[in-house]
Design a protein around this motif. Structure first.
Motif, mmCIF file in Angstrom:
data_model
loop_
_atom_site.group_PDB
_atom_site.id
_atom_site.type_symbol
_atom_site.label_atom_id
_atom_site.label_comp_id
_atom_site.label_asym_id
_atom_site.label_seq_id
_atom_site.Cartn_x
_atom_site.Cartn_y
_atom_site.Cartn_z
ATOM 1 N N PHE A 73 3.106 -3.064 -15.909
ATOM 2 C CA PHE A 73 3.343 -1.808 -16.622
ATOM 3 C C PHE A 73 3.869 -0.746 -15.666
ATOM 4 O O PHE A 73 3.951 -0.962 -14.455
ATOM 5 N N LYS A 74 4.203 0.405 -16.198
ATOM 6 C CA LYS A 74 4.706 1.492 -15.364
ATOM 7 C C LYS A 74 3.600 2.017 -14.436
ATOM 8 O O LYS A 74 2.436 2.094 -14.835
ATOM 9 N N PRO A 75 3.948 2.411 -13.214
ATOM 10 C CA PRO A 75 2.949 2.989 -12.305
ATOM 11 C C PRO A 75 2.729 4.468 -12.607
ATOM 12 O O PRO A 75 3.520 5.094 -13.321
ATOM 13 N N ASN A 76 1.652 5.016 -12.045
ATOM 14 C CA ASN A 76 1.431 6.461 -12.195
ATOM 15 C C ASN A 76 2.289 7.220 -11.186
ATOM 16 O O ASN A 76 3.122 6.635 -10.497
ATOM 17 N N GLY A 77 2.066 8.512 -11.089
ATOM 18 C CA GLY A 77 2.906 9.348 -10.239
ATOM 19 C C GLY A 77 2.855 9.022 -8.759
ATOM 20 O O GLY A 77 3.768 9.378 -8.008
ATOM 21 N N TYR A 78 1.801 8.361 -8.310
ATOM 22 C CA TYR A 78 1.697 7.965 -6.907
ATOM 23 C C TYR A 78 2.220 6.549 -6.660
ATOM 24 O O TYR A 78 2.256 6.087 -5.526
ATOM 25 N N MET A 116 0.849 -1.185 0.000
ATOM 26 C CA MET A 116 0.000 0.000 0.000
ATOM 27 C C MET A 116 0.886 1.236 0.000
ATOM 28 O O MET A 116 2.003 1.219 0.519
ATOM 29 N N ILE A 117 0.368 2.294 -0.579
ATOM 30 C CA ILE A 117 1.158 3.521 -0.687
ATOM 31 C C ILE A 117 0.326 4.715 -0.237
ATOM 32 O O ILE A 117 -0.900 4.733 -0.394
ATOM 33 N N LEU A 118 0.984 5.684 0.358
ATOM 34 C CA LEU A 118 0.293 6.849 0.894
ATOM 35 C C LEU A 118 -0.135 7.794 -0.222
ATOM 36 O O LEU A 118 0.682 8.198 -1.049
ATOM 37 N N ILE A 119 -1.397 8.134 -0.242
ATOM 38 C CA ILE A 119 -1.954 9.082 -1.217
ATOM 39 C C ILE A 119 -2.282 10.376 -0.470
ATOM 40 O O ILE A 119 -2.992 10.343 0.534
ATOM 41 N N PRO A 120 -1.782 11.522 -0.908
ATOM 42 C CA PRO A 120 -2.049 12.771 -0.191
ATOM 43 C C PRO A 120 -3.505 13.192 -0.311
ATOM 44 O O PRO A 120 -4.239 12.701 -1.167
ATOM 45 N N GLU A 121 -3.925 14.091 0.560
ATOM 46 C CA GLU A 121 -5.296 14.584 0.465
ATOM 47 C C GLU A 121 -5.469 15.313 -0.864
ATOM 48 O O GLU A 121 -4.545 15.924 -1.381
ATOM 49 N N GLY A 122 -6.680 15.203 -1.413
ATOM 50 C CA GLY A 122 -6.912 15.741 -2.742
ATOM 51 C C GLY A 122 -7.899 16.899 -2.770
ATOM 52 O O GLY A 122 -8.840 16.953 -1.979
ATOM 53 N N PHE A 123 -7.659 17.817 -3.692
ATOM 54 C CA PHE A 123 -8.542 18.969 -3.885
ATOM 55 C C PHE A 123 -8.836 19.140 -5.370
ATOM 56 O O PHE A 123 -8.043 18.749 -6.227
ATOM 57 N N SER A 139 -10.711 14.241 -1.115
ATOM 58 C CA SER A 139 -10.138 13.023 -0.554
ATOM 59 C C SER A 139 -9.233 13.351 0.624
ATOM 60 O O SER A 139 -8.443 14.292 0.573
ATOM 61 N N ASP A 140 -9.366 12.584 1.704
ATOM 62 C CA ASP A 140 -8.443 12.688 2.824
ATOM 63 C C ASP A 140 -7.162 11.926 2.486
ATOM 64 O O ASP A 140 -7.103 11.167 1.524
ATOM 65 N N THR A 141 -6.132 12.123 3.301
ATOM 66 C CA THR A 141 -4.933 11.310 3.173
ATOM 67 C C THR A 141 -5.311 9.858 3.438
ATOM 68 O O THR A 141 -6.074 9.559 4.363
ATOM 69 N N LEU A 142 -4.822 8.947 2.619
ATOM 70 C CA LEU A 142 -5.182 7.547 2.793
ATOM 71 C C LEU A 142 -4.108 6.639 2.210
ATOM 72 O O LEU A 142 -3.255 7.063 1.451
ATOM 73 N N TYR A 143 -4.140 5.391 2.615
ATOM 74 C CA TYR A 143 -3.289 4.371 1.999
ATOM 75 C C TYR A 143 -4.139 3.600 1.002
ATOM 76 O O TYR A 143 -5.292 3.288 1.268
ATOM 77 N N GLU A 164 -10.683 8.508 -8.473
ATOM 78 C CA GLU A 164 -10.376 9.425 -9.575
ATOM 79 C C GLU A 164 -9.138 10.260 -9.250
ATOM 80 O O GLU A 164 -8.249 10.436 -10.087
ATOM 81 N N PHE A 165 -9.076 10.776 -8.030
ATOM 82 C CA PHE A 165 -7.925 11.581 -7.622
ATOM 83 C C PHE A 165 -6.648 10.741 -7.637
ATOM 84 O O PHE A 165 -5.613 11.162 -8.161
ATOM 85 N N ALA A 166 -6.717 9.536 -7.079
ATOM 86 C CA ALA A 166 -5.542 8.661 -7.033
ATOM 87 C C ALA A 166 -5.102 8.244 -8.433
ATOM 88 O O ALA A 166 -3.906 8.131 -8.714
ATOM 89 N N ALA A 167 -6.062 8.012 -9.326
ATOM 90 C CA ALA A 167 -5.745 7.556 -10.681
ATOM 91 C C ALA A 167 -4.914 8.576 -11.446
ATOM 92 O O ALA A 167 -4.078 8.212 -12.276
ATOM 93 N N ARG A 168 -5.115 9.849 -11.175
ATOM 94 C CA ARG A 168 -4.382 10.900 -11.885
ATOM 95 C C ARG A 168 -2.922 10.985 -11.445
ATOM 96 O O ARG A 168 -2.102 11.612 -12.123
ATOM 97 N N GLY A 169 -2.604 10.401 -10.305
ATOM 98 C CA GLY A 169 -1.200 10.348 -9.878
ATOM 99 C C GLY A 169 -0.548 11.688 -9.652
ATOM 100 O O GLY A 169 0.667 11.832 -9.808
#
Length: 228
Positions: free
Chosen positions: A206-211, A60-67, A89-93, A161-166
């Protein structure tokens, strides 16, 4: 999915069973040694950017809060209401990959969970042939049951959606605007380049996104907690 999936008439990459998330409040994405976590309670105070979830072995990887910014609008008096950032989105794994066939089989054997309709394993193996391939042909209820068993939950559509954009903004794909790079990042209709699979590809092929999340486009469909 942003790109057409390999078998998009029947495959679903249960996000949850797929990309499961655990809220972590104010945890910060500071560099720290990867740690093994067995419950959400243990996340309190953890600052690791990457963790391993003990029960299913998922990375699992930490995803920052999203706006996201709202569009300009007008109030009831005709006055302009300027755009403003809205928290989505809140900060989440989040799991870095889809839930695999192997992980889902472990869930079924350990939990005793019975699907409403028997899983067609012949069809599963036709498209996802090994324990390292993404689990497919599971309903939202099955995905939710897996998430509950493992101690996580499905992400909301906005979180996904927020996480997918990386971390990218105003880009068409998780890797940017250049469609010619698609086959480095996504398994979808046809083959070519890094995309050599005519059905599902093993997770993280395949290659991962920015997150650091894999297969956020292509390969299989994914379940979210709420409606799109």
């Amino acid at each position: 999915e942003i790109l057409r999936t390999k078998v998009d008439m029947m495959v679903q990459r249960f996000i949850a069973v797929l990309l499961l998330v655990v809220l972590v409040g104010s945890v910060r994405a500071e560099d720290a040694k990867e740690v093994v976590v067995s419950s959400a309670k243990e996340l309190k105070g953890i600052k690791a950017k990457k963790i391993t979830w003990e029960k299913d072995g998922a990375k699992m990887i930490l995803i920052p809060e999203g706006f996201k910014k709202t569009e300009d609008s007008y109030d009831g008096f005709g006055d302009l209401v300027p755009e403003k950032p809205v928290k989505v989105s809140d900060t989440l794994y989040m799991d870095t990959t889809e839930v695999t066939v192997g992980q889902f089989k472990k869930f079924l054997k350990s939990s005793g969970y019975k699907t409403q309709e028997p899983i067609d394993w012949k069809a599963v193996y036709q498209y996802s042939s090994t324990d390292k391939h993404p689990m497919i042909l599971v309903s939202w209820h099955g995905a939710t049951a897996y998430a509950k068993w493992v101690g996580k939950r499905l992400p909301t559509e906005k979180e996904w959606e927020f996480a997918a954009r990386g971390g990218l903004k105003n880009k068409e794909y998780p890797w940017g605007d250049d469609e010619s790079l698609a086959r480095d990042y996504a398994n979808y209709s046809g083959t070519g380049g890094k995309d050599k699979w005519d059905k599902c590809a093993p997770v993280s092929s395949f290659k991962p996104n920015g997150y650091g999340l894999f297969d956020m486009a292509g390969n299989v469909w994914e379940w979210c907690q709420d409606w799109y």
